[in-house]
Write an enzyme that holds these catalytic residues in place. Structure first.
Site, mmCIF file in Angstrom:
data_model
loop_
_atom_site.group_PDB
_atom_site.id
_atom_site.type_symbol
_atom_site.label_atom_id
_atom_site.label_comp_id
_atom_site.label_asym_id
_atom_site.label_seq_id
_atom_site.Cartn_x
_atom_site.Cartn_y
_atom_site.Cartn_z
ATOM 1 N N LYS A 12 2.744 0.642 -8.199
ATOM 2 C CA LYS A 12 3.070 -0.802 -7.542
ATOM 3 C C LYS A 12 3.021 -0.801 -6.284
ATOM 4 O O LYS A 12 3.576 -0.348 -5.490
ATOM 5 C CB LYS A 12 4.220 -1.064 -8.171
ATOM 6 N N ASP A 14 2.737 -3.088 -2.820
ATOM 7 C CA ASP A 14 3.380 -4.271 -2.251
ATOM 8 C C ASP A 14 2.513 -5.068 -1.602
ATOM 9 O O ASP A 14 2.152 -5.259 -0.530
ATOM 10 C CB ASP A 14 4.556 -3.737 -1.005
ATOM 11 N N GLU A 147 6.689 1.491 -3.610
ATOM 12 C CA GLU A 147 7.362 0.075 -4.384
ATOM 13 C C GLU A 147 7.710 0.619 -5.622
ATOM 14 O O GLU A 147 8.971 0.083 -6.255
ATOM 15 C CB GLU A 147 6.622 -1.224 -4.033
#
Length: 185
Positions: A12, A14, A147
């Site tokens: 994931k 950012d 993240e």
């Protein structure tokens, strides 16, 4: 964090979620809210135009990498480095007029890899791992300051919105959590 063999796990980043839509010589970049950011990220737009396939729709994230190689949301949000923002593609929705959304994720990922087989600065296939490695991968992502992870069931078709087959797990120590807390305080 899902741990079964039928799960695909992705980093994931950012960044900003975007859809790239190319039709011939026209490229458009859309946010989740439908805003057209086609002029905002020239590196992504130019990279999409350099692809040999002239019709596709891909889903991914616009990311500005910091000097440490990790996404820099504050730099991205400042808009001072828009010409350096890259796109990490994690799904393909259509290609050459064919709707690929009904296909299982693993087949869409194969199509995405074929579409982006020739590397072009500005658009990359987002790395992923498959299988029971999810919890270990998440712990490692947290230790390295990422993240979080997104886990998706490999046999599922593309669906917009939330789903039990598409799970986002955030690193609770990542600085992006502070932005969420500030937004609700």
């Amino acid at each position: 964090m899902p741990a079964g063999p039928d799960w695909i796990h992705e980093i994931k980043h950012d960044g900003y979620r975007l859809i790239i839509q190319r039709e011939g010589k026209r490229v458009r970049l859309f946010t989740r809210n439908g805003n057209d950011w086609s002029d905002r990220f020239p590196l992504i737009t130019e990279a999409a135009l350099r692809n040999r396939i002239s019709s596709f729709v891909i889903d991914g994230e616009a990311v500005l990498l910091g000097v440490d190689g990790r996404s820099d949301f504050n730099g991205l949000h400042s808009r001072k480095h828009n010409d350096e923002v890259q796109f990490y593609a994690f799904d393909i929705l259509a290609m050459q007029g064919e709707d690929l959304r009904p296909l299982p994720l693993h087949l869409r990922k194969n199509n995405l890899a074929r579409l982006l087989a020739r590397p072009v600065d500005g658009i990359f296939v987002s790395d992923f791992e498959q299988g029971e490695i999810g919890p270990d991968l998440f712990r490692h992502a947290c230790m390295t300051g990422l993240e979080g992870l997104v886990s998706k069931h490999r046999e599922r078709p593309y669906r917009g919105g939330r789903s039990p087959h598409w799970i986002k797990v955030k690193n609770r120590t990542h600085h992006s959590i502070d932005r969420v807390k500030e937004a609700f305080s």
